[in-house]
Design a protein around this motif. Structure first.
Motif, PDB file in Angstrom:
ATOM      1  N   LYS A 305       3.738  -8.292  -8.259  1.00  0.00           N
ATOM      2  CA  LYS A 305       4.950  -8.290  -7.438  1.00  0.00           C
ATOM      3  C   LYS A 305       5.570  -6.895  -7.410  1.00  0.00           C
ATOM      4  N   PHE A 306       5.593  -6.220  -8.567  1.00  0.00           N
ATOM      5  CA  PHE A 306       6.136  -4.865  -8.622  1.00  0.00           C
ATOM      6  C   PHE A 306       5.348  -3.936  -7.717  1.00  0.00           C
ATOM      7  N   ASP A 307       4.032  -3.993  -7.820  1.00  0.00           N
ATOM      8  CA  ASP A 307       3.181  -3.117  -7.018  1.00  0.00           C
ATOM      9  C   ASP A 307       3.381  -3.350  -5.519  1.00  0.00           C
ATOM     10  N   LYS A 308       3.615  -4.598  -5.145  1.00  0.00           N
ATOM     11  CA  LYS A 308       3.708  -4.950  -3.725  1.00  0.00           C
ATOM     12  C   LYS A 308       5.070  -4.647  -3.121  1.00  0.00           C
ATOM     13  N   TYR A 309       6.139  -4.796  -3.918  1.00  0.00           N
ATOM     14  CA  TYR A 309       7.483  -4.714  -3.345  1.00  0.00           C
ATOM     15  C   TYR A 309       8.394  -3.641  -3.939  1.00  0.00           C
ATOM     16  N   TYR A 310       8.177  -3.212  -5.174  1.00  0.00           N
ATOM     17  CA  TYR A 310       9.194  -2.417  -5.854  1.00  0.00           C
ATOM     18  C   TYR A 310       8.707  -1.098  -6.437  1.00  0.00           C
ATOM     19  N   SER A 311       7.474  -0.720  -6.222  1.00  0.00           N
ATOM     20  CA  SER A 311       6.961   0.531  -6.773  1.00  0.00           C
ATOM     21  C   SER A 311       7.687   1.716  -6.146  1.00  0.00           C
ATOM     22  N   PRO A 312       7.691   2.879  -6.808  1.00  0.00           N
ATOM     23  CA  PRO A 312       8.330   4.062  -6.212  1.00  0.00           C
ATOM     24  C   PRO A 312       7.797   4.391  -4.831  1.00  0.00           C
ATOM     25  N   GLU A 313       6.496   4.209  -4.618  1.00  0.00           N
ATOM     26  CA  GLU A 313       5.904   4.514  -3.315  1.00  0.00           C
ATOM     27  C   GLU A 313       6.453   3.591  -2.230  1.00  0.00           C
ATOM     28  N   ILE A 314       6.575   2.300  -2.559  1.00  0.00           N
ATOM     29  CA  ILE A 314       7.119   1.338  -1.589  1.00  0.00           C
ATOM     30  C   ILE A 314       8.578   1.647  -1.297  1.00  0.00           C
ATOM     31  N   LEU A 315       9.371   1.887  -2.343  1.00  0.00           N
ATOM     32  CA  LEU A 315      10.785   2.192  -2.152  1.00  0.00           C
ATOM     33  C   LEU A 315      10.969   3.440  -1.300  1.00  0.00           C
ATOM     34  N   ASN A 316      10.214   4.495  -1.611  1.00  0.00           N
ATOM     35  CA  ASN A 316      10.392   5.753  -0.899  1.00  0.00           C
ATOM     36  C   ASN A 316       9.949   5.665   0.559  1.00  0.00           C
ATOM     37  N   ASN A 317       8.847   4.981   0.820  1.00  0.00           N
ATOM     38  CA  ASN A 317       8.412   4.820   2.213  1.00  0.00           C
ATOM     39  C   ASN A 317       9.451   4.057   3.030  1.00  0.00           C
ATOM     40  N   ASN A 318       9.991   2.994   2.444  1.00  0.00           N
ATOM     41  CA  ASN A 318      11.033   2.228   3.142  1.00  0.00           C
ATOM     42  C   ASN A 318      12.316   3.044   3.298  1.00  0.00           C
ATOM     43  N   PHE A 319      12.601   3.862   2.309  1.00  0.00           N
ATOM     44  CA  PHE A 319      13.798   4.708   2.359  1.00  0.00           C
ATOM     45  C   PHE A 319      13.698   5.723   3.495  1.00  0.00           C
ATOM     46  N   VAL A 320      12.537   6.324   3.657  1.00  0.00           N
ATOM     47  CA  VAL A 320      12.346   7.295   4.738  1.00  0.00           C
ATOM     48  C   VAL A 320      12.491   6.624   6.102  1.00  0.00           C
ATOM     49  N   VAL A 321      11.974   5.413   6.248  1.00  0.00           N
ATOM     50  CA  VAL A 321      12.148   4.661   7.495  1.00  0.00           C
ATOM     51  C   VAL A 321      13.643   4.429   7.759  1.00  0.00           C
ATOM     52  N   PHE A 322      14.359   4.060   6.724  1.00  0.00           N
ATOM     53  CA  PHE A 322      15.811   3.850   6.811  1.00  0.00           C
ATOM     54  C   PHE A 322      16.518   5.127   7.263  1.00  0.00           C
ATOM     55  N   LEU A 323      16.149   6.262   6.666  1.00  0.00           N
ATOM     56  CA  LEU A 323      16.787   7.538   7.009  1.00  0.00           C
ATOM     57  C   LEU A 323      16.463   7.964   8.442  1.00  0.00           C
ATOM     58  N   LYS A 324      15.245   7.749   8.868  1.00  0.00           N
ATOM     59  CA  LYS A 324      14.861   8.122  10.233  1.00  0.00           C
ATOM     60  C   LYS A 324      15.679   7.348  11.258  1.00  0.00           C
ATOM     61  N   LYS A 325      15.941   6.085  10.984  1.00  0.00           N
ATOM     62  CA  LYS A 325      16.759   5.273  11.896  1.00  0.00           C
ATOM     63  C   LYS A 325      18.181   5.821  11.969  1.00  0.00           C
ATOM     64  N   LEU A 326      18.728   6.227  10.803  1.00  0.00           N
ATOM     65  CA  LEU A 326      20.070   6.784  10.798  1.00  0.00           C
ATOM     66  C   LEU A 326      20.131   8.102  11.571  1.00  0.00           C
ATOM     67  N   LEU A 327      19.113   8.940  11.387  1.00  0.00           N
ATOM     68  CA  LEU A 327      19.081  10.214  12.092  1.00  0.00           C
ATOM     69  C   LEU A 327      18.957  10.016  13.600  1.00  0.00           C
ATOM     70  N   ASN A 328      18.162   9.031  13.991  1.00  0.00           N
ATOM     71  CA  ASN A 328      17.969   8.769  15.429  1.00  0.00           C
ATOM     72  C   ASN A 328      19.218   8.199  16.080  1.00  0.00           C
ATOM     73  N   ASN A 329      20.060   7.548  15.272  1.00  0.00           N
ATOM     74  CA  ASN A 329      21.265   6.916  15.801  1.00  0.00           C
ATOM     75  C   ASN A 329      22.513   7.821  15.709  1.00  0.00           C
ATOM     76  N   LYS A 330      22.325   9.035  15.224  1.00  0.00           N
ATOM     77  CA  LYS A 330      23.473   9.951  15.107  1.00  0.00           C
ATOM     78  C   LYS A 330      24.081  10.247  16.482  1.00  0.00           C
TER      79      LYS A 330
END
Length: 330
Positions: A305-330
């Protein structure tokens, strides 16, 4: 995307743990992450820690940047109302800051080298706690009574990991089990936690007033069918699942207190257990102590479960997607 992380509290635990994962943002194509600089005008995203942020000062230097506050503290006088987004460490914090539209769950935990836990049939069971002294004190006596009772039938070592040198020992001296204090350091997870059989996650603040007294004083009309068997659970807005993740990374099942983040992470009875009462703590710990194969099975499920949902790689990839949406909506 250029990202700057800054704080004056470089040695604080939250700073260290967050930076471990944030540094890995550089592994993502198109992301340039740096820390501990003050040339704010050169970045698209600026991350500040919740205990020493100054949004106004940063905005003056870079009005166009997106500013995020990591791990804000609800108990502080200054709150991040002017931030563009918040990095919350759990569902409790996300709920508290629900008026802040942009919230991303960025969990705080140490990066532990993956260890394949080998359960065995030795006569000693190692139950492990790690965190701070306060959460350990919360375990007395509701949880410690259960562990002490298990000492009647099993050879148990309770290993507690925190900054013992700074905060001292707790006011509990068990008679039936071996209590082993381990001073926290960066290697402690691989050297000690990974070798335990079961993890415990206390997470509730003891109530200063009994439920029976609260009901008698405040709900004497029984408008809501109040009863002395009702649950009265107290937890902080900053409660989070961070202490579960090291056990997940090592494939070690846990028994956790009944707070929201625990229910979010743990599938009760499938990959670990969530409990409250002393009796339930005793029963679920006993089940895991007696069944080596169940410990292996649950630990493996947690690790997957950790590997699939909560690993640093998963968190960071999702975080970058989140940031890109914020930048596009500025």
């Amino acid at each position: 995307m250029k990202i700057l992380f800054n704080t004056e509290n470089k040695e604080a635990v939250s700073t260290v743990l967050n930076l471990q994962k944030l540094d890995l943002l550089n592994n993502i194509e198109g992301v340039d992450f740096v820390s501990f600089r003050d040339d704010y005008e050169n970045y698209d995203i600026i991350l500040l820690m919740g205990y020493d942020f100054n949004i106004k000062s940063v905005r003056e230097k870079n009005p166009g940047a997106l500013i995020g506050v990591i791990d804000p503290r609800p108990s502080q006088d200054i709150q991040p109302e002017e931030a563009d987004f918040i990095l919350a460490n759990g569902i409790e914090m996300r709920d508290y800051y629900s008026s802040q539209v942009n919230i991303f769950d960025y969990y705080i935990y140490p990066n532990v080298s993956l260890v394949e836990k080998e359960c065995n049939n030795s006569d000693k069971i190692i139950i492990c706690y790690h965190g701070n002294k306060i959460h350990l004190k919360e375990a007395v006596p509701r949880i410690t009574d259960a562990i002490e009772k298990l000492g009647d039938d099993f050879n148990i070592e309770l290993k507690v990991i925190y900054n013992v040198e700074k905060f001292g020992k707790i006011n509990w001296k068990p008679k039936k089990i071996n209590l082993n204090y381990v001073q926290w350091n960066e290697k402690v997870y691989g050297e000690h936690l990974s070798k335990s059989d079961i993890g415990i996650i206390p997470g509730l603040i003891p109530s200063q007033e009994s439920l029976k007294a609260v009901i008698k004083k405040s709900f004497f009309k029984r408008e809501f069918n109040e009863h002395k068997t009702d649950y009265l659970l107290r937890f902080k807005a900053s409660s989070n699942p961070g202490r579960i993740f090291p056990f997940m990374q090592c494939g070690i099942p846990v028994v956790s207190d009944m707070f929201p983040s625990a229910h979010q992470i743990i599938n009760d009875g499938f990959d670990s257990f969530v409990v409250y009462s002393t009796e339930a703590w005793y029963n679920k710990l006993k089940v895991l102590i007696e069944n080596v194969e169940l410990r292996k099975e649950m630990g493996k499920k947690l690790q997957e479960k950790f590997d699939k949902y909560y690993s640093p790689e998963i968190l960071n990839n999702n975080f970058v997607v989140f940031l890109k949406k914020l930048l596009n909506n500025k």
